[in-house]
Design a protein around this motif. Structure first.
Motif, PDB file in Angstrom:
ATOM      1  N   GLY A 187       0.833  -1.200   0.000  1.00 44.46           N
ATOM      2  CA  GLY A 187       0.000   0.000   0.000  1.00 44.46           C
ATOM      3  C   GLY A 187       0.865   1.246   0.000  1.00 44.46           C
ATOM      4  N   SER A 188       2.093   1.101  -0.449  1.00 42.07           N
ATOM      5  CA  SER A 188       3.068   2.188  -0.575  1.00 42.07           C
ATOM      6  C   SER A 188       3.936   1.840  -1.782  1.00 42.07           C
ATOM      7  CB  SER A 188       3.920   2.290   0.691  1.00 42.07           C
ATOM      8  OG  SER A 188       4.585   1.058   0.937  1.00 42.07           O
ATOM      9  N   THR A 215       6.095   6.942  -2.820  1.00 39.12           N
ATOM     10  CA  THR A 215       4.765   7.100  -2.219  1.00 39.12           C
ATOM     11  C   THR A 215       4.732   6.454  -0.837  1.00 39.12           C
ATOM     12  OG1 THR A 215       3.740   7.006  -4.415  1.00 39.12           O
ATOM     13  CG2 THR A 215       2.293   6.687  -2.502  1.00 39.12           C
ATOM     14  N   PRO A 216       4.404   7.212   0.219  1.00 43.63           N
ATOM     15  CA  PRO A 216       4.318   6.614   1.557  1.00 43.63           C
ATOM     16  C   PRO A 216       3.007   5.846   1.722  1.00 43.63           C
ATOM     17  CG  PRO A 216       3.747   8.932   1.666  1.00 43.63           C
ATOM     18  CD  PRO A 216       4.126   8.653   0.228  1.00 43.63           C
ATOM     19  N   PRO A 217       2.916   5.015   2.757  1.00 45.01           N
ATOM     20  CA  PRO A 217       1.646   4.321   3.002  1.00 45.01           C
ATOM     21  C   PRO A 217       0.558   5.317   3.392  1.00 45.01           C
ATOM     22  CG  PRO A 217       3.146   4.002   4.851  1.00 45.01           C
ATOM     23  CD  PRO A 217       3.931   4.697   3.786  1.00 45.01           C
ATOM     24  N   ALA A 218      -0.673   5.023   3.000  1.00 46.13           N
ATOM     25  CA  ALA A 218      -1.823   5.844   3.377  1.00 46.13           C
ATOM     26  C   ALA A 218      -3.004   4.917   3.598  1.00 46.13           C
ATOM     27  CB  ALA A 218      -2.137   6.868   2.287  1.00 46.13           C
ATOM     28  N   GLN A 219      -3.871   5.299   4.504  1.00 43.06           N
ATOM     29  CA  GLN A 219      -4.978   4.416   4.889  1.00 43.06           C
ATOM     30  C   GLN A 219      -5.815   3.981   3.689  1.00 43.06           C
ATOM     31  OE1 GLN A 219      -7.316   5.956   8.103  1.00 43.06           O
ATOM     32  NE2 GLN A 219      -8.471   4.071   8.387  1.00 43.06           N
ATOM     33  N   HIS A 220      -6.078   4.917   2.772  1.00 40.93           N
ATOM     34  CA  HIS A 220      -6.953   4.569   1.645  1.00 40.93           C
ATOM     35  C   HIS A 220      -6.243   3.710   0.602  1.00 40.93           C
ATOM     36  CE1 HIS A 220      -4.887   8.235   0.258  1.00 40.93           C
ATOM     37  NE2 HIS A 220      -5.081   7.790  -0.965  1.00 40.93           N
TER      38      HIS A 220
END
Length: 364
Positions: A187-188, A215-220
């Motif tokens: 997710g990243s 791209t860092p991890p993000a909840q969505h």
């Protein structure tokens, strides 16, 4: 004569840049990009289409049409390709060689996937299984996950998961320890491993993402990531997870992709078992061993786990631990007297080969 590249590799490179350009275009998600690609036959054709032609694509609105063909997106695409080359990351574009056909099961396949490592063959019906579960898994679930993932790996099945803590980590570790391939779907970005403690594990896997480098991890991102796990696998196994969890989202995506859902039964009243129990009531395949999965998919038999050189009684007990077992179960199978059985279990525990969890002994 057109200006299109005549060499096949040049044509593929141009299409990849076009796909990346669409990926970096504002207000275009995977569904709209796939609609453009299929409507015009290629990403390149979509980028050169007139406004009037673009307006005929049903999936687009005026805002998304307005952004297509802007120079900034093309610049970002070229920069991304250069970064990937520097970092040893492979970009695979939709409709181009190397892109996993298994992703055809999605209605919104990513236009580009970023891959670090060697991606196993993932045809329309891949010989791979997704294993998912809670980050706060019980010791029993971790042990069971390890056993199933290792047996699947020995049966030439690729194990796919999300590199999260808990069940995901156990599945990846066991698969590669058993000598099999394992894919971590992130997710990243593939160069931004999350959680950070899994950086060493990620080096042993193939990691895949639909997110640009950095791209860092993000909840969505994680629900989106889960659909890729489901599509890249012929079946998804849910080991533990609550009713409202990422594991259940992955199972839902698996059903939407026409894949099989497997679930491990848990202890009544344990919230972590509520998700698998819901799936079982709805028709998921009850799963306690890798063989349950192999039988359901007609994939043959899992090779027996090679046993270490042990004294006779310890070897007997370890062989009997193919599934979690109580002392009474083990006595019945091995015929050993209780003191001898307990001694063998203690020795196996000290060697890290067995452990007790929830009143049952399991192989580690």
């Amino acid at each position: 004569m057109t200006g299109a590249p005549s060499h096949p590799h040049a044509a593929q490179a141009a299409e990849l840049i076009a796909l990346l350009t669409l990926r970096f275009t504002p207000h275009l998600g995977p569904r709209r990009i796939e609609a453009l690609r299929t409507h015009f036959g290629s990403a390149q054709a979509a980028l050169t289409a007139s406004l009037a032609e673009l307006r005929t694509v049903p999936a687009l609105d005026s805002r998304s049409v307005a952004g297509i063909g802007r120079a900034k997106a093309a610049d970002l695409a070229h920069q991304e390709l250069q970064k990937a080359e520097r970092e040893g990351v492979t970009l695979l574009g939709r409709g181009l060689p190397g892109y996993p056909p298994a992703l055809d099961a999605l209605g919104d396949p990513p236009p580009v996937v970023w891959v670090r490592g060697s991606l196993p063959d993932l045809p329309v019906t891949p010989r791979s299984i997704g294993i998912v579960g809670t980050r706060t898994a019980s010791p029993h679930a971790i042990s069971l996950t390890r056993g199933i993932a290792a047996d699947l790996a020995r049966a030439d099945v690729t194990v796919i998961s999300g590199l999260a803590r808990g069940v995901d980590t156990a599945a990846h570790e066991a698969a590669v320890d058993a000598g099999g391939p394992s894919i971590g779907v992130l997710g990243s970005a593939v160069n931004h491993i999350y959680p950070s403690e899994n950086v060493p594990l990620a080096r042993r896997l193939t990691v895949l993402s639909e997110y640009p480098l950095g791209t860092p991890p993000a909840q969505h991102h994680f629900p989106m990531r889960n659909r890729l796990i489901a599509a890249l696998s012929s079946g998804t196994l849910v080991v533990e997870g609550e009713r409202k969890s990422g594991s259940l989202i992955t199972a839902m995506h698996a059903l939407e992709c026409g894949r099989t859902v497997f679930a491990v039964p848990g202890r009544a009243g344990d919230p972590r078992a509520s998700g698998p129990h819901k799936l079982l009531r709805e028709g998921a395949v009850l799963t306690e061993t890798a063989q349950d999965i192999l039988d359901e998919l007609s994939w043959g038999t899992a090779p027996a786990q090679p046993l270490p050189d042990l004294p006779t009684e310890q070897a007997q007990v370890l062989k009997a631990l193919g599934t979690p077992a109580t002392l009474d179960d083990l006595q019945a199978v091995t015929g050993l007297a209780l003191p001898d059985l307990q001694t063998a279990l203690v020795m196996l525990h000290l060697m890290g080969l067995a452990e007790e969890t929830g009143g049952r002994w399991v192989r580690r």
